[in-house]
Motif scaffolding. Structure first.
Motif, PDB file in Angstrom:
ATOM      1  N   TYR A  58       0.862  -1.180   0.000  1.00 20.37           N
ATOM      2  CA  TYR A  58       0.000   0.000   0.000  1.00 20.37           C
ATOM      3  C   TYR A  58       0.897   1.228   0.000  1.00 20.37           C
ATOM      4  O   TYR A  58       1.779   1.353   0.847  1.00 20.37           O
ATOM      5  CB  TYR A  58      -0.892  -0.032   1.252  1.00 20.37           C
ATOM      6  CG  TYR A  58      -1.718   1.194   1.505  1.00 20.37           C
ATOM      7  CD1 TYR A  58      -2.643   1.653   0.578  1.00 20.37           C
ATOM      8  CD2 TYR A  58      -1.597   1.881   2.701  1.00 20.37           C
ATOM      9  CE1 TYR A  58      -3.416   2.766   0.837  1.00 20.37           C
ATOM     10  CE2 TYR A  58      -2.367   2.990   2.970  1.00 20.37           C
ATOM     11  CZ  TYR A  58      -3.285   3.431   2.036  1.00 20.37           C
ATOM     12  OH  TYR A  58      -4.052   4.535   2.298  1.00 20.37           O
ATOM     13  N   PHE A  80      -7.153  -2.479   7.172  1.00 24.42           N
ATOM     14  CA  PHE A  80      -7.677  -3.076   5.958  1.00 24.42           C
ATOM     15  C   PHE A  80      -8.774  -4.070   6.276  1.00 24.42           C
ATOM     16  O   PHE A  80      -8.862  -4.595   7.388  1.00 24.42           O
ATOM     17  CB  PHE A  80      -6.577  -3.720   5.106  1.00 24.42           C
ATOM     18  CG  PHE A  80      -5.932  -4.944   5.679  1.00 24.42           C
ATOM     19  CD1 PHE A  80      -6.456  -6.213   5.449  1.00 24.42           C
ATOM     20  CD2 PHE A  80      -4.768  -4.836   6.415  1.00 24.42           C
ATOM     21  CE1 PHE A  80      -5.844  -7.347   5.948  1.00 24.42           C
ATOM     22  CE2 PHE A  80      -4.144  -5.966   6.921  1.00 24.42           C
ATOM     23  CZ  PHE A  80      -4.681  -7.222   6.694  1.00 24.42           C
ATOM     24  N   GLU A  89     -18.387  -7.696   4.970  1.00 21.65           N
ATOM     25  CA  GLU A  89     -17.035  -7.645   5.528  1.00 21.65           C
ATOM     26  C   GLU A  89     -16.782  -8.929   6.322  1.00 21.65           C
ATOM     27  O   GLU A  89     -17.510  -9.251   7.248  1.00 21.65           O
ATOM     28  CB  GLU A  89     -16.900  -6.433   6.452  1.00 21.65           C
ATOM     29  CG  GLU A  89     -15.523  -6.282   7.036  1.00 21.65           C
ATOM     30  CD  GLU A  89     -15.418  -5.064   7.942  1.00 21.65           C
ATOM     31  OE1 GLU A  89     -15.081  -5.248   9.135  1.00 21.65           O
ATOM     32  OE2 GLU A  89     -15.680  -3.947   7.457  1.00 21.65           O
ATOM     33  N   THR A 131     -12.563  -8.516  -1.909  1.00 18.52           N
ATOM     34  CA  THR A 131     -12.035  -7.180  -2.130  1.00 18.52           C
ATOM     35  C   THR A 131     -11.221  -6.791  -0.914  1.00 18.52           C
ATOM     36  O   THR A 131     -11.732  -6.812   0.215  1.00 18.52           O
ATOM     37  CB  THR A 131     -13.166  -6.154  -2.352  1.00 18.52           C
ATOM     38  OG1 THR A 131     -13.920  -6.552  -3.493  1.00 18.52           O
ATOM     39  CG2 THR A 131     -12.606  -4.757  -2.573  1.00 18.52           C
ATOM     40  N   GLU A 133      -9.518  -3.814   0.895  1.00 19.45           N
ATOM     41  CA  GLU A 133      -9.511  -2.359   0.945  1.00 19.45           C
ATOM     42  C   GLU A 133      -8.602  -1.908   2.080  1.00 19.45           C
ATOM     43  O   GLU A 133      -8.698  -2.398   3.198  1.00 19.45           O
ATOM     44  CB  GLU A 133     -10.909  -1.782   1.153  1.00 19.45           C
ATOM     45  CG  GLU A 133     -10.906  -0.257   1.133  1.00 19.45           C
ATOM     46  CD  GLU A 133     -12.276   0.363   1.264  1.00 19.45           C
ATOM     47  OE1 GLU A 133     -12.367   1.587   1.076  1.00 19.45           O
ATOM     48  OE2 GLU A 133     -13.251  -0.348   1.560  1.00 19.45           O
ATOM     49  N   TRP A 135      -6.690   1.633   3.998  1.00 20.72           N
ATOM     50  CA  TRP A 135      -6.781   3.075   4.164  1.00 20.72           C
ATOM     51  C   TRP A 135      -5.928   3.532   5.339  1.00 20.72           C
ATOM     52  O   TRP A 135      -5.598   2.740   6.222  1.00 20.72           O
ATOM     53  CB  TRP A 135      -8.228   3.524   4.365  1.00 20.72           C
ATOM     54  CG  TRP A 135      -8.852   2.986   5.610  1.00 20.72           C
ATOM     55  CD1 TRP A 135      -8.896   3.573   6.850  1.00 20.72           C
ATOM     56  CD2 TRP A 135      -9.503   1.720   5.774  1.00 20.72           C
ATOM     57  NE1 TRP A 135      -9.534   2.766   7.756  1.00 20.72           N
ATOM     58  CE2 TRP A 135      -9.919   1.619   7.114  1.00 20.72           C
ATOM     59  CE3 TRP A 135      -9.776   0.661   4.907  1.00 20.72           C
ATOM     60  CZ2 TRP A 135     -10.593   0.505   7.616  1.00 20.72           C
ATOM     61  CZ3 TRP A 135     -10.446  -0.440   5.415  1.00 20.72           C
ATOM     62  CH2 TRP A 135     -10.845  -0.505   6.743  1.00 20.72           C
ATOM     63  N   PRO A 145      -8.112   5.733   0.621  1.00 27.01           N
ATOM     64  CA  PRO A 145      -8.367   4.300   0.437  1.00 27.01           C
ATOM     65  C   PRO A 145      -7.853   3.788  -0.904  1.00 27.01           C
ATOM     66  O   PRO A 145      -7.724   4.554  -1.868  1.00 27.01           O
ATOM     67  CB  PRO A 145      -9.901   4.205   0.502  1.00 27.01           C
ATOM     68  CG  PRO A 145     -10.367   5.539   0.007  1.00 27.01           C
ATOM     69  CD  PRO A 145      -9.332   6.523   0.489  1.00 27.01           C
ATOM     70  N   GLU A 147      -8.095  -0.193  -3.177  1.00 21.74           N
ATOM     71  CA  GLU A 147      -8.604  -1.568  -3.126  1.00 21.74           C
ATOM     72  C   GLU A 147      -8.105  -2.383  -4.299  1.00 21.74           C
ATOM     73  O   GLU A 147      -7.725  -1.841  -5.342  1.00 21.74           O
ATOM     74  CB  GLU A 147     -10.131  -1.596  -3.039  1.00 21.74           C
ATOM     75  CG  GLU A 147     -10.866  -1.019  -4.191  1.00 21.74           C
ATOM     76  CD  GLU A 147     -12.377  -1.083  -3.999  1.00 21.74           C
ATOM     77  OE1 GLU A 147     -13.056  -1.512  -4.952  1.00 21.74           O
ATOM     78  OE2 GLU A 147     -12.877  -0.719  -2.923  1.00 21.74           O
TER      79      GLU A 147
END
Length: 153
Positions: A58, A80, A89, A131, A133, A135, A145, A147
Motif C-alpha cells: 500500500y 484493511f 465484511e 475485495t 480495501e 486506508w 483508500p 482496493e
C-alpha cells in the motif's frame, strides 16, 4: 503658478505609480511543458499492488508542492478489510490487532511516499474472490483508500 506646480507633481506621481504597477506579475514561475506553461497542483494519491501471493504493498504518495502531515492516536498507521462477493465484511485487521497508545505523526514531503507491506492472513475463509480495501487511520482529512481483488483458492 502654484497650481501648475501641484498639477505637475500630481501627474508625475500618477505616472510613477502606473509604471511601478507594471510588471508586478512574476515571470519566474516554473512551467509544465504538458500544459502550455500552467502549473497544475497535484494531489496525494494511494495505490495497492500485489507483491507475492497474499502480500500487498500500500503506497501513499504526495504529488503536491506542500508538506502533508498525518496525525495518529496510536501506533496504527493503516487498516484493511476483506469483503466477500456479496459485500459482507469478513475480516478487519484492527479487530484482531493491538497497537501502542501513543500520539504520532508521519510527514510526507513533496514527491515522497509512504509504503506499507500487508500480509493478508488466511483467516479460515472459503475459496473465492474478495475485495481488499486499505486506508490510512489518520485523525483528520482524507484516509486515502485503495482496493484490489484478493483471491483465495
Amino acid at each position: 503658478m502654484k497650481q501648475k506646480a501641484v498639477t505637475s507633481w500630481f501627474i508625475l506621481i500618477v505616472a510613477l505609480l502606473m509604471l511601478a504597477s507594471c510588471g508586478t506579475e512574476s515571470d519566474n514561475l516554473p512551467e509544465d511543458p504538458d500544459t502550455g506553461g500552467e502549473i497544475i497542483e497535484g494531489e496525494v494519491t494511494s495505490t495497492i499492488e500485489e507483491m507475492d501471493n497474499g502480500t500487498y504493498r500500500y503506497t501513499v504518495k504526495n504529488d503536491t508542492q506542500e508538506l502533508v502531515t498525518f496525525n495518529f492516536t496510536s501506533g496504527q498507521r493503516y487498516d484493511f478489510t476483506l469483503t466477500d462477493e456479496q459485500g459482507v465484511e469478513v475480516f478487519r485487521m484492527s479487530s484482531v490487532s493491538m497497537y501502542t497508545q501513543a500520539l504520532g505523526e508521519e510527514n510526507l514531503s513533496p514527491g515522497e511516499e509512504l509504503q506499507y507491506d500487508i500480509q493478508v492472513p488466511a483467516a479460515n475463509l472459503e475459496p473465492g474472490t474478495y475485495t481488499l480495501e486499505v486506508w490510512m487511520t489518520s485523525t483528520e482529512g482524507t484516509n486515502y483508500p485503495a482496493e484490489i481483488e484478493h483471491i483465495i483458492e
